[in-house]
Design an enzyme around this catalytic site. Structure first.
Site, mmCIF file in Angstrom:
data_model
loop_
_atom_site.group_PDB
_atom_site.id
_atom_site.type_symbol
_atom_site.label_atom_id
_atom_site.label_comp_id
_atom_site.label_asym_id
_atom_site.label_seq_id
_atom_site.Cartn_x
_atom_site.Cartn_y
_atom_site.Cartn_z
ATOM 1 N N ASP A 19 -82.771 -39.093 17.006
ATOM 2 C CA ASP A 19 -83.163 -39.258 16.111
ATOM 3 C C ASP A 19 -85.005 -39.602 16.834
ATOM 4 O OD1 ASP A 19 -82.157 -41.257 17.777
ATOM 5 O OD2 ASP A 19 -81.954 -42.797 17.060
ATOM 6 N N ASP A 29 -66.715 -34.605 10.750
ATOM 7 C CA ASP A 29 -66.878 -33.359 12.441
ATOM 8 C C ASP A 29 -65.728 -33.860 12.545
ATOM 9 O OD1 ASP A 29 -69.564 -32.267 12.574
ATOM 10 O OD2 ASP A 29 -70.059 -33.765 13.930
#
Ligand SMILES: O=c1ccn([C@@H]2O[C@H](COP(=O)(O)OP(=O)(O)O[C@H]3O[C@H](CO)[C@@H](O)[C@H](O)[C@H]3O)[C@@H](O)[C@H]2O)c(=O)[nH]1
Ligand SMILES: [Mn+2]
Length: 752
Positions: free
Chosen positions: A464, A145
């Site tokens: 998550d 990223d």
């Protein structure tokens, strides 16, 4: 002898003694809590109806009741973890032949080379390539990223190094396959089965090659390949996609015995006008791109600082995934997060002991743990957004609404699809490359279900948590496996600022879910999920609200004490025993649990202290973040945890000295509460001596003393220490002002 195919691949054990003890504790503690709440509520009712007390006193009583209710509610949710803990064992050596194993794709994410040193990232990459798994069935993907050329360069070098490192590890049975960890091992007994002269010789050679690799990467970093700051900022925010299969040509001509897994670099497209959804967005790009190239049936997700510490994890995970009774509804196998840089004193409790030694064991006895961001093997098909037994929509239009318009991607969805990339190659196949770039582009997800139902979900910063929770709601299960040797090791914050910033992100991320339509308590129950498991999941979501309790308990009784107002029963009152029993029962249970899970008395104390600090700072600011988001003023931000190690910080951490350097306003509540408690202690003692009303103020005096003692490192940090790690003077100044305001408020309220 039994055939190895008939032996179980894994076993499950319930520790009956622990279960019985836990349930007895929950029952007794529940009764005590009920008694306490009854006492508070009935007194409050009496004050309200009889008007026997001034309204300010009733207000204080009301605040305490509210905070005790919140504490009890969260405690009740958390007790579900202790209802049915189980533990597991796996036997990877009993798995059938390698050629029957499914393909695995490893996803590693990195986001910023200035906070996540490329060398460390490459160590993770190499350790993942070195998993003990058939090389042709293993593909390792790195999502960058940061869009940094230095990362791509380092990856090419890592591939070259892996060409010698992997055969070395395989030949000598080396278990620590993260090169940096291997070469910094202090024990004289080298990891590696053969301790011959040949081995030692090879090891030296390997060490030299690793050093050369390290130099190459570090030189590239130093030479400014990371680029000047503005350039790299621009690269992070505005850039085209780039995908490269590293050493693709070499792989084709490699001999069978030194076969290597494929290694793929993925830089997704980013534009300033497009939300990129942080790690979840990166993982979804990897899911799509990898479906074209390898389409592994299982995916291992790793943070860039979390290296594989034991090559057997992949096969161990397959022991569960390939079990025909578990497999149909098994979404993922979660390994614990463990850390290589924990100091013996562990002042920030970076081990996350409760999470990984208590909670996930407890969840495993119900429907399984939630995702923990890293170190899990997930079934690709579980991320397609359907329930375990349900097929994907048949209709092409509907499929496109779910997965987007790439026909190549849609072709990979059926379970019998076979990838043939190895024959084609990416670099030489223009069409395929174009398709991969399309899948990594910003616009691809527009109007699709990516991030909403398909892939990793975008509803929260803790992708998550929310992804794991929604999988469970759809009927998927999970397994927690905590083997004796840590399978993955990461790095944990070694200073207060990083610790608090990380916890603040978790708090706001969790609260994003709590205050959305997916609130676990309602959504979990509505989707037919079991009550106990829903309670476990909800515990995490409500946990940041501990801050309300902590803030109340750190101020209200103290202000009462200073003004001679008693808010608890006298020592001679039978209700006093309820308060005392709750404190003793809670502390003893915590202490026993710490000791039982391998901790020490010091760990118990550290956990207690860090819980108090975290509750009034990180959790509190997490609550503020969400409040601000809910009224629509600001979006929450990821706030990447820095993995750069500063020598003096490491030094302070190793010595167990709190490091407040760099912390900002987030520290104000805890410093304020320390000053206030100190003042209240002095004032309280004076009052007891002068006025002699010791019995009425006993609880408040004890509470204040307890908080003051546990705040000692903070008090030392602003009042005694002069080093750079002390509490920044400006923060002390702000906190003093806040304390003055609180003291005046207390005086006005309690003397009215
Ligand atoms: O825009 C982003 C932001 C982060 N990351 C990656 O996400 C991972 C986790 O980030 P980190 O700053 O290390 O966060 P931690 O708080 O240490 O991570 C914990 O908490 C996260 C959720 O907040 C989980 O995703 C992680 O797996 C879990 O270890 C790292 O590999 C990052 O490179 C990205 O790829 N893109
Ligand atoms: Mn991390």
């Amino acid at each position: 002898m039994e055939n190895r195919e008939t032996l179980p691949l894994h076993t499950l054990q319930v520790n009956k003694a622990i279960v019985t003890m836990n349930r007895a504790y929950i029952s007794v503690h529940s009764l005590l809590v009920l008694a306490l709440l009854y006492y508070r509520a009935s007194c409050l009712f009496f004050f309200l109806t009889s008007h026997s007390q001034p309204w300010t006193f009733t207000l204080a009583w009301f605040l305490l009741l509210t905070s005790e209710l919140i504490l009890s509610f969260i405690w009740l949710l958390g007790s579900a973890y202790r209802w049915q803990p189980v533990s597991r064992a796996a036997f990877p050596e009993r798995l059938s032949d390698d050629h029957r194993l499914p393909e695995i794709d490893v996803f590693i994410c990195t986001a910023d080379p200035s906070k996540e040193p490329p060398l460390e990232v490459m160590n993770t990459v190499v350790s993942a390539m070195a998993l003990d798994y058939p090389a042709e069935k293993l593909w390792v993907y790195l999502s960058d990223d940061g869009g940094a050329d230095v990362t791509l360069y380092a990856m090419r070098q890592a591939f070259s190094f892996a060409k010698v490192w992997l055969p070395f590890c395989r030949k000598y049975g080396v278990r620590t396959r993260c090169p940096n960890a291997y070469f910094s091992m202090e024990n004289k007994e080298y990891d590696g089965q053969i301790r011959s002269a040949e081995f030692l010789n090879e090891r030296e050679k390997m060490k030299f090659m690793y050093e050369t690799f390290t130099e190459q990467v570090e030189r590239a970093v130093e030479m400014g390949l990371i680029g000047d700051d503005n350039l790299s900022k621009a690269a992070k925010a505005d850039r085209a996609p780039l995908i490269e299969v590293i050493g693709e040509k070499e792989l084709d001509i490699m001999e069978d015995h030194d076969k290597m897994p494929h290694l793929v670099y993925v830089r997704r497209e980013k534009r300033p006008t497009h939300p990129h959804n942080f790690k979840a967005g990166a993982l979804n790009v990897l899911l799509r791109v990898s479906s074209l190239l390898s389409n592994g049936s299982y995916v291992l997700v790793l943070d860039c600082d979390m290296y594989s510490n034991d090559p057997t994890s992949a096969k161990a995970a397959m022991c569960f995934h390939l079990d025909p009774t578990l497999s149909p509804s098994l979404a993922f196998v979660q390994f614990p997060q463990m850390f290589h840089n924990i100091s013996p004193n562990d002042i920030y409790c970076g081990q996350l002991r409760e999470f990984f030694k208590v909670w996930w064991y407890g969840c495993d006895g119900l429907n399984g743990p939630l995702l923990s961001g890293t170190g899990f093997y997930i079934k690709r098909a579980a991320l397609y957004g359907t329930a375990p037994a349900l097929d994907l929509p048949k209709d092409l239009i509907q499929l496109r609404q779910w997965f987007g318009h790439s026909n190549e991607l849609l072709r990979t969805l059926p379970s019998d699809y076979k990838c043939n990339i190895v024959d084609n190659g990416l670099q030489s196949n223009g069409l395929l490359q174009q398709e991969a770039h399309l899948l990594a582009s910003c616009n691809y997800e527009k109007g699709t279900k990516w991030g909403k139902q398909v892939g990793f979900l975008y509803d929260s910063l803790v992708e998550d948590y929310v992804t794991g929770f929604r999988l469970h709601c759809r009927g998927w299960n999970s397994v927690y496996y905590d083997p004796p040797r840590p399978q993955f090791l990461g790095s944990t914050p070694n200073n207060m600022n990083d610790f608090l910033v990380q916890n603040k992100r978790w708090s706001s991320g969790l609260l994003e879910v709590t205050f959305s339509r997916f609130c676990p308590l309602t959504y979990g129950i509505m989707s037919g999920h079991s009550i106990l498991h829903t309670m476990c999941i909800s515990y995490c979501a409500f946990m940041p609200l501990y801050s309300i309790f902590a803030l109340c308990y750190a101020t209200v009784p103290q202000l009462g004490l200073l003004n001679g107002i008693s808010l608890y029963p006298k020592v001679s009152d039978p209700w006093f025993a309820v308060f005392a029993a709750i404190f003793i029962s809670g502390s003893c249970q915590h202490l026993l649990e710490v000791l039982h899970t391998g901790g020490s008395f010091r760990m118990w104390w550290n956990e207690l202290r860090i819980w108090m600090i975290k509750s009034v700072t990180a959790n509190f600011f997490g609550c503020l973040d969400i409040a601000i988001k809910l009224i629509g003023v600001k979006q929450v931000d990821f706030g990447l945890t820095s993995k750069v190690t500063e020598e003096d910080q490491v030094d302070r951490y190793a010595k167990g000295i709190f490091d407040f350097q760099g912390s900002g306003l987030i520290l104000v509540p805890v410093v304020t509460s320390s000053i206030l408690n100190m003042a209240a202690l002095i004032g309280g003692v004076w009052r007891v001596i002068v006025e002699g009303n010791y019995s009425e103020l006993m609880v408040q005096l004890f509470l204040t003393l307890f908080i003051t003692i546990s705040s000692y490192p903070i008090i030392e940090g602003f009042a005694i220490r002069r080093d750079v790690g002390r509490v920044p003077p400006l923060i002390t100044f702000f906190s003093l002002i806040c304390t003055m305001v609180l003291l005046s408020l207390g005086f006005i309220v309690f003397t009215m």
